[in-house]
Design an enzyme around this catalytic site. Structure first.
Site, PDB file in Angstrom:
ATOM      1  N   GLU A  97     -18.116   9.619   0.551  1.00  0.00           N
ATOM      2  CA  GLU A  97     -16.924  10.432   0.286  1.00  0.00           C
ATOM      3  C   GLU A  97     -16.379  10.209  -1.118  1.00  0.00           C
ATOM      4  O   GLU A  97     -15.243  10.588  -1.422  1.00  0.00           O
ATOM      5  CB  GLU A  97     -15.832  10.114   1.308  1.00  0.00           C
ATOM      6  CG  GLU A  97     -16.180  10.465   2.742  1.00  0.00           C
ATOM      7  CD  GLU A  97     -16.225  11.968   3.008  1.00  0.00           C
ATOM      8  OE1 GLU A  97     -16.254  12.752   2.038  1.00  0.00           O
ATOM      9  OE2 GLU A  97     -16.226  12.351   4.185  1.00  0.00           O
ATOM     10  N   HIS A 115      -8.774   7.070   3.262  1.00  0.00           N
ATOM     11  CA  HIS A 115      -9.309   8.145   4.097  1.00  0.00           C
ATOM     12  C   HIS A 115      -9.673   7.561   5.453  1.00  0.00           C
ATOM     13  O   HIS A 115     -10.372   6.545   5.527  1.00  0.00           O
ATOM     14  CB  HIS A 115     -10.540   8.764   3.437  1.00  0.00           C
ATOM     15  CG  HIS A 115     -11.367   9.605   4.359  1.00  0.00           C
ATOM     16  ND1 HIS A 115     -10.829  10.635   5.118  1.00  0.00           N
ATOM     17  CD2 HIS A 115     -12.689   9.574   4.674  1.00  0.00           C
ATOM     18  CE1 HIS A 115     -11.790  11.199   5.833  1.00  0.00           C
ATOM     19  NE2 HIS A 115     -12.934  10.567   5.587  1.00  0.00           N
ATOM     20  N   HIS A 117     -10.375   8.425   9.970  1.00  0.00           N
ATOM     21  CA  HIS A 117     -10.698   9.366  11.045  1.00  0.00           C
ATOM     22  C   HIS A 117      -9.738   9.134  12.213  1.00  0.00           C
ATOM     23  O   HIS A 117     -10.128   9.176  13.372  1.00  0.00           O
ATOM     24  CB  HIS A 117     -12.144   9.186  11.505  1.00  0.00           C
ATOM     25  CG  HIS A 117     -13.161   9.562  10.482  1.00  0.00           C
ATOM     26  ND1 HIS A 117     -14.510   9.468  10.711  1.00  0.00           N
ATOM     27  CD2 HIS A 117     -13.030  10.050   9.213  1.00  0.00           C
ATOM     28  CE1 HIS A 117     -15.180   9.866   9.638  1.00  0.00           C
ATOM     29  NE2 HIS A 117     -14.300  10.220   8.717  1.00  0.00           N
ATOM     30  N   TYR A 136      11.300  14.045  10.092  1.00  0.00           N
ATOM     31  CA  TYR A 136      11.689  14.117   8.690  1.00  0.00           C
ATOM     32  C   TYR A 136      10.820  13.270   7.757  1.00  0.00           C
ATOM     33  O   TYR A 136      10.852  13.427   6.529  1.00  0.00           O
ATOM     34  CB  TYR A 136      13.162  13.726   8.512  1.00  0.00           C
ATOM     35  CG  TYR A 136      13.521  12.305   8.850  1.00  0.00           C
ATOM     36  CD1 TYR A 136      13.242  11.263   7.977  1.00  0.00           C
ATOM     37  CD2 TYR A 136      14.177  12.003  10.040  1.00  0.00           C
ATOM     38  CE1 TYR A 136      13.589   9.961   8.272  1.00  0.00           C
ATOM     39  CE2 TYR A 136      14.527  10.712  10.345  1.00  0.00           C
ATOM     40  CZ  TYR A 136      14.233   9.685   9.465  1.00  0.00           C
ATOM     41  OH  TYR A 136      14.574   8.395   9.761  1.00  0.00           O
ATOM     42  N   HIS A 177     -11.976  16.413  10.939  1.00  0.00           N
ATOM     43  CA  HIS A 177     -12.493  15.294  10.155  1.00  0.00           C
ATOM     44  C   HIS A 177     -11.543  14.096  10.135  1.00  0.00           C
ATOM     45  O   HIS A 177     -11.899  13.031  10.613  1.00  0.00           O
ATOM     46  CB  HIS A 177     -12.778  15.782   8.719  1.00  0.00           C
ATOM     47  CG  HIS A 177     -13.496  14.796   7.858  1.00  0.00           C
ATOM     48  ND1 HIS A 177     -14.283  15.172   6.797  1.00  0.00           N
ATOM     49  CD2 HIS A 177     -13.537  13.441   7.872  1.00  0.00           C
ATOM     50  CE1 HIS A 177     -14.801  14.104   6.213  1.00  0.00           C
ATOM     51  NE2 HIS A 177     -14.342  13.039   6.844  1.00  0.00           N
ATOM     52  N   TYR A 232      16.311   6.089  -1.883  1.00  0.00           N
ATOM     53  CA  TYR A 232      16.072   5.151  -0.787  1.00  0.00           C
ATOM     54  C   TYR A 232      15.507   3.842  -1.314  1.00  0.00           C
ATOM     55  O   TYR A 232      14.731   3.809  -2.261  1.00  0.00           O
ATOM     56  CB  TYR A 232      15.107   5.766   0.209  1.00  0.00           C
ATOM     57  CG  TYR A 232      14.796   4.874   1.393  1.00  0.00           C
ATOM     58  CD1 TYR A 232      15.707   4.717   2.420  1.00  0.00           C
ATOM     59  CD2 TYR A 232      13.579   4.189   1.462  1.00  0.00           C
ATOM     60  CE1 TYR A 232      15.422   3.906   3.512  1.00  0.00           C
ATOM     61  CE2 TYR A 232      13.295   3.371   2.544  1.00  0.00           C
ATOM     62  CZ  TYR A 232      14.202   3.234   3.564  1.00  0.00           C
ATOM     63  OH  TYR A 232      13.925   2.419   4.616  1.00  0.00           O
TER      64      TYR A 232
END
Length: 236
Positions: A97, A115, A117, A136, A177, A232
């Site tokens: 990837e 990344h 799954h 939110y 994916h 924040y």
């Protein structure tokens, strides 16, 4: 055979000569990367070697190698490429990837990409084109989380679809994916992944109640949260 210098050392190019020697900052970043990758497994966001993690150090991208269980990764397994994908560190083959990771670094100021799954997020990616505004915390990812259309893993097409879904966002879903998130650090990228999976689980849970539909936030309500998030955290 490489040419020899007068002192007996060969004259390989810089990239080749670094294939086994990480700089101190790269070694430290690799250690953090491996810890994050192992966390994706222990937290149930990936199974086996699915998913991948990367971090940028200067113009070098350290990335998990292809098909190696994270619990087997050692300091000497450091794997790095330049922004064009040429391997400059290590001998293990980088994740398949890699095009997705490099696409993020070339087009954003991201310093880390995660990344996964993750099961709930992947399930949502098969149902909708955008995660409904169930909470939110979507504001922390830049707004409503889009789903990138399906393309075969490891392809330029998938990377392009992902970039469209990530426009003005720090996370997206990949249809059938998984997830992609990025951040200013590995910790931030991972936290965004965890939040995205949690929101997907929340929506699936609420939407599964027979005869009822979950209430959703409006765009105006989300914009108000985005404004509040600007201030924040701790200052000083």
């Amino acid at each position: 055979m490489a040419e020899q210098r007068g002192d007996g050392r060969d004259t390989r190019d810089v990239g080749e000569s670094r294939r086994g020697s990480a700089r101190p900052e790269e070694a430290h970043a690799w250690e953090e990367l491996v810890t994050t990758a192992r966390r994706t497994v222990s937290d149930g966001l990936v199974v086996g070697t699915s998913g991948n993690v990367s971090v940028r150090v200067g113009d070098t991208v350290l990335v998990t190698p292809s098909g190696v269980p994270y619990d087997r990764l050692e300091p000497d397994d450091v794997t790095g490429v330049d922004l064009d994908g040429r391997q400059v560190l290590g001998t293990l083959v980088p994740t398949s990837e890699l095009p997705m990771h490099l696409a993020v670094y070339r087009t954003t100021g991201a310093r880390a990409v995660v990344h996964t799954h993750a099961v709930h997020a992947t399930a949502v990616s098969t149902l909708v084109s955008e995660l409904p505004l169930i909470h939110y915390m979507a504001a922390a990812l830049g707004g409503p989380v889009r789903v990138a259309p399906y393309a075969t893993y490891g392809t330029a097409e998938l990377a392009e679809n992902m970039l469209h879904a990530l426009a003005d966002r720090s996370g997206c879903l990949l249809q059938n994916h998984g997830t992609v998130t990025h951040g200013a650090s590995l910790g931030q990228a991972y936290d965004r992944t965890a939040q995205l999976e949690w929101m997907c689980r929340l929506w699936l849970t609420a939407a599964s109640v027979p005869g009822l539909s979950p209430s959703l936030l409006s765009g105006e309500q989300l914009a108000e949260v985005q404004e509040r998030l600007r201030g924040y955290g701790q200052r000083g």
